[in-house]
Design a protein around this motif. Structure first.
Motif, PDB file in Angstrom:
ATOM      1  N   GLU A   7       0.824  -1.207   0.000  1.00  0.00           N
ATOM      2  CA  GLU A   7       0.000   0.000   0.000  1.00  0.00           C
ATOM      3  C   GLU A   7       0.861   1.260   0.000  1.00  0.00           C
ATOM      4  OE1 GLU A   7      -3.955  -1.712   2.351  1.00  0.00           O
ATOM      5  OE2 GLU A   7      -2.266  -0.874   3.478  1.00  0.00           O
ATOM      6  N   GLN A  65     -10.112  -1.189  -0.264  1.00  0.00           N
ATOM      7  CA  GLN A  65      -9.805  -2.478   0.343  1.00  0.00           C
ATOM      8  C   GLN A  65     -11.061  -3.155   0.888  1.00  0.00           C
ATOM      9  OE1 GLN A  65      -7.168  -3.436  -0.632  1.00  0.00           O
ATOM     10  NE2 GLN A  65      -5.340  -2.776   0.462  1.00  0.00           N
ATOM     11  N   ARG A  68     -12.780  -4.586  -2.091  1.00  0.00           N
ATOM     12  CA  ARG A  68     -12.028  -5.745  -2.575  1.00  0.00           C
ATOM     13  C   ARG A  68     -12.339  -6.970  -1.724  1.00  0.00           C
ATOM     14  NH1 ARG A  68      -7.823  -8.284  -0.802  1.00  0.00           N
ATOM     15  NH2 ARG A  68      -7.393  -6.684   0.771  1.00  0.00           N
ATOM     16  N   ARG A  69     -12.373  -6.800  -0.407  1.00  0.00           N
ATOM     17  CA  ARG A  69     -12.683  -7.940   0.471  1.00  0.00           C
ATOM     18  C   ARG A  69     -14.114  -8.420   0.246  1.00  0.00           C
ATOM     19  NH1 ARG A  69     -10.226  -4.250   4.221  1.00  0.00           N
ATOM     20  NH2 ARG A  69      -8.033  -4.787   4.565  1.00  0.00           N
TER      21      ARG A  69
END
Length: 429
Positions: A7, A65, A68-69
């Protein structure tokens, strides 16, 4: 917010693109003198993280994120449902169930897509297949939130660091591994607690052709697990040993469905971890180079000209090695000309005390025939720098200093005077 190394590098690329678009705005929001890190890479990472905090980019990254999860969970559930549904579709056929049909439905799509991935997906510069679908959905959701700039910086980052192919491979093979594992486990559960009958059903193939196909399919399971092929009988005959036929079918799914995807996913994971550990920022790229020079200039203006607290009367002695091999080039503190063309023996930038001493130790053990030291002419020729050059001189037969003008050459004359005083060869670039 604790950031992973991936990141941090991603934010550095995101900031680089912003610096190219509007460098004045980025400089106004963050003064170069605020950077305290020692190496150019650490300076760029530190600046990118702090600017991201002030500009709200960290909040956008957290949303990215989270999405994405969420998509990962959704795709995992789809894979599990598809695997369970495939086994149920096979076992719901009128009995006796055709072994050829069962093998084709359970294995053929997986094998064909695996071959397609090997032939085509590895050559694509953008996400494709399952990865492409997930990436497209994630990008669309981000753009609806007005956070689309992260998408381009993410893609640039994974392409620069050669992470795109292992990421695509891990996503694709992970999806199919879940699907195959779900199909295999469902098959085992149903065959363990229900009674099924099987046959080698066919309409147009003769018995010899079915025998050849069956032996070909059984070659790898037999090699790995000593699987026994159910006897190939007339297509209208039901196999008397349904237990052996069921075990053979589950071994085929394990051999051709689960194991190849598991090995491919594991290999992609290892490659991804290794390349992630090897990540380095390309400081010579547009945006990065200008920031590194600006930080160096800001730090040079705010520091003492000569930070060496040693005895000013102690003069460095330039003595050279009597033997050596190899020609090498190194940049001291930082590279002032990011567009410079250097040789294959370029050792990079030595900035920290540990890096400098490691270089001396290396050449002390194996002296070089010629060593070029690139020095930015805007750095001051203090005693510590001259003493370090004297240390390097003792490890090489010929020491040449390359004074790099860069955007500023504040101390070029002083460097020339000092090097002339000690008889050190130098050139101005």
């Amino acid at each position: 917010m604790n950031l992973t190394r991936f990141e941090q590098f991603w934010l550095a690329e995101h900031q680089r693109l912003r610096d190219i678009t509007d460098p004045q705005l980025q400089q106004a929001q963050f003064k170069f003198s605020e950077v305290s890190a020692a190496t150019p890479q650490a300076q760029l990472l530190q600046r990118a993280v702090r600017l991201s905090e002030r500009q709200g980019v960290l909040t956008q990254l957290r949303h990215w994120q989270q999405l994405r999860r969420l998509l990962s969970v959704i795709f995992a559930l789809l894979a599990l449902l598809a695997g369970i549904g495939t086994s149920q579709a096979v076992l719901s056929q009128p009995q006796p169930i055709s072994l050829l049909f069962a093998v084709s439905l359970l294995l053929l799509p997986n094998l064909l897509l695996f071959v397609f991935w090997v032939v085509f997906a590895l050559r694509r510069p953008r996400p494709t297949g399952v990865t492409g679908v997930a990436y497209t959905l994630l990008t669309l959701l981000q753009r609806k939130r007005g956070e689309g700039a992260l998408e381009q910086s993410w893609l640039n980052h994974v392409q620069q660091q050669r992470l795109l192919q292992p990421l695509m491979a891990l996503t694709t093979h992970g999806f199919w591994l879940l699907l195959s594992s779900a199909a295999w486990l469902t098959l085992i559960i149903y065959l363990s607690f229900n009674d099924y009958s099987f046959q080698w059903a066919t309409t147009i193939l003769v018995t010899d052709q079915v025998q050849g196909i069956a032996q070909l399919i059984n070659s790898v399971p037999n090699l790995l697990f000593a699987a026994t092929l159910p006897p190939v009988t007339d297509s209208a005959a039901t196999l008397t040993d349904a237990n052996a036929a069921g075990r053979w079918l589950t071994l085929c799914v394990l051999t051709y469905g689960v194991l190849p995807r598991a090995l491919a996913a594991f290999g992609a994971l290892l490659l991804l971890v290794w390349r992630s550990q090897q990540m380095q920022l390309p400081v010579q790229l547009e945006g990065h180079a200008a920031v590194v020079q600006a930080i160096a200039h800001a730090q040079q203006r705010g520091t003492t000209v000569d930070a060496d607290s040693g005895d000013g009367r102690a003069r460095p002695r330039f003595q050279y090695a009597t033997h050596g091999s190899g020609h090498y080039t190194v940049s001291m503190d930082y590279e002032a000309d990011p567009h410079a063309t250097v040789s294959d023996d370029y050792l990079g930038v030595v900035a920290s005390y540990a890096d400098k001493q490691a270089l001396v130790t290396r050449f002390t053990a194996v002296p070089s025939a010629q060593l070029q030291v690139r020095i930015a002419a805007q750095l001051t020729p203090d005693r510590s720098s001259l003493r370090y050059l004297a240390q390097l001189a003792a490890t090489t037969q010929q020491l040449t200093v390359v004074l790099v003008r860069g955007q500023q050459a504040t101390y070029l004359t002083q460097w020339q005077q000092q090097l002339d005083q000690y008889g050190v060869d130098y050139v101005v670039a």
